[in-house]
Design an enzyme around this catalytic site. Structure first.
Site: not given
Ligand code: DAK
Length: 258
Positions: A63, A108, A131
């Protein structure tokens, strides 16, 4: 120039992620473009298989961190819904989706690849869920799809460490089905698509629904679902074509997708 390219090659809908300067990082605008390409596949019954790939060195490097950085908890829910919905849409697309992972598939990006039915990877591909190193959990299915694909133990190791793995390691743990030389990746993806395309498409699509539904439920419910799909296929012209060809000892099967 669009950052997501869509083209039809025979019965294949090819989605190419084309924002190399940002390594195909998932911004809201970029995700909207991917959604639009997926919508093209959804509405075109002449597409039997979808392939998603990226240009240059990235499939998707996660992302867009510059968009995620200012998000509050409330904002993250709204922002996050787009990514979650996109992956569910890909997972539930009528046709099989092949991720041809050419490079970085992180966060992502790994999650989007996992929402696809089948992953094949170039030797240059790299996978990971980094993440926790950014202070967040995976947000578009990583904690759910990774353990379902590779088992909880291996998934937890990758999720807790944020470690990046190469294509061979991804193959070893079952995250990808095949590893190819970079220049052979798209040929391998199309060859796989062709193997699917030669079959009866209602049967292929019903099979996808059965696996997706069944994997989320108890076996009795899953088998019941499979029985319904089997009944549906028995009402198709393609069933008569497929079985008729066998009984007449003919090699050629000209399925009509009816
Ligand atoms: N976001 C924004 N920009 C990125 C980016 C990213 N994820 N990845 C790369 N870029 C940009 C770089 O900033 C750089 O831009 P400029 O400096 O040139 O302007 C350009 O792309 C090229 O990158 P590098 O110069 O860094 O290229 P390298 O080859 O040196 O390194 C790399 C490649 C992939 C190792 C490195 O770029 C990298 O570590 N990128 C970040 C990887 C990462 O941490 N990804 C984010 C994971 S978190 C959710 C849904 C999804 C998510 C969360 C919630 N909801 C549904 C709730 C997902 C979260 C994530 O993906």
């Amino acid at each position: 120039m669009s950052t997501v390219l869509y083209e039809k090659k025979g019965h294949v809908g090819l989605i190419t992620l084309n924002n190399p300067k940002k390594l195909n990082a998932l911004s809201a605008a970029f995700m909207t473009e991917i959604e639009n390409a997926v919508a093209e596949v959804e509405k075109d019954t002449d597409v039997y298989v979808c392939i998603i790939t990226g240009v240059e060195k990235a499939f998707i490097a996660g992302a867009d961190i510059s968009e995620m950085c200012p998000l509050t908890a409330a904002g993250a829910i709204a922002w996050g819904k787009q990514g979650t919905d996109l992956n569910l849409r890909i997972e539930n697309l009528r046709v099989p989706v092949i991720a041809a992972v050419n490079g970085f598939a992180l966060g992502g990006g790994c999650e989007l690849a996992m929402a696809c039915d089948i992953r094949i990877a170039s030797e240059k591909a790299k996978f990971g869920q980094p993440e926790v190193g950014l202070g967040i959990t995976p947000g578009a299915g990583g904690t759910q799809r990774l353990p379902r694909l590779v088992g909880a133990g291996i998934a937890k190791e990758l999720l807790y460490t944020g470690r990046m793995i190469n294509a061979q390691e991804a193959y070893r743990i079952g995250l990808v089905n095949k590893v190819t030389a970079p220049e052979e990746l798209m040929d391998a993806a199309f060859a796989l698509a062709d193997e699917i395309i030669k079959n009866a498409q209602i049967a292929v699509q019903q099979t996808k629904r059965c696996v997706n539904r069944g994997i989320e439920t108890d076996i009795v419910t899953g088998i019941d679902f499979e029985q319904q799909a089997f009944a549906v296929c028995n009402a198709t012209e393609d069933k008569q074509i497929g079985m008729g060809a066998f009984l007449r000892k003919e090699k050629e099967k000209n399925f009509v997708y009816r």
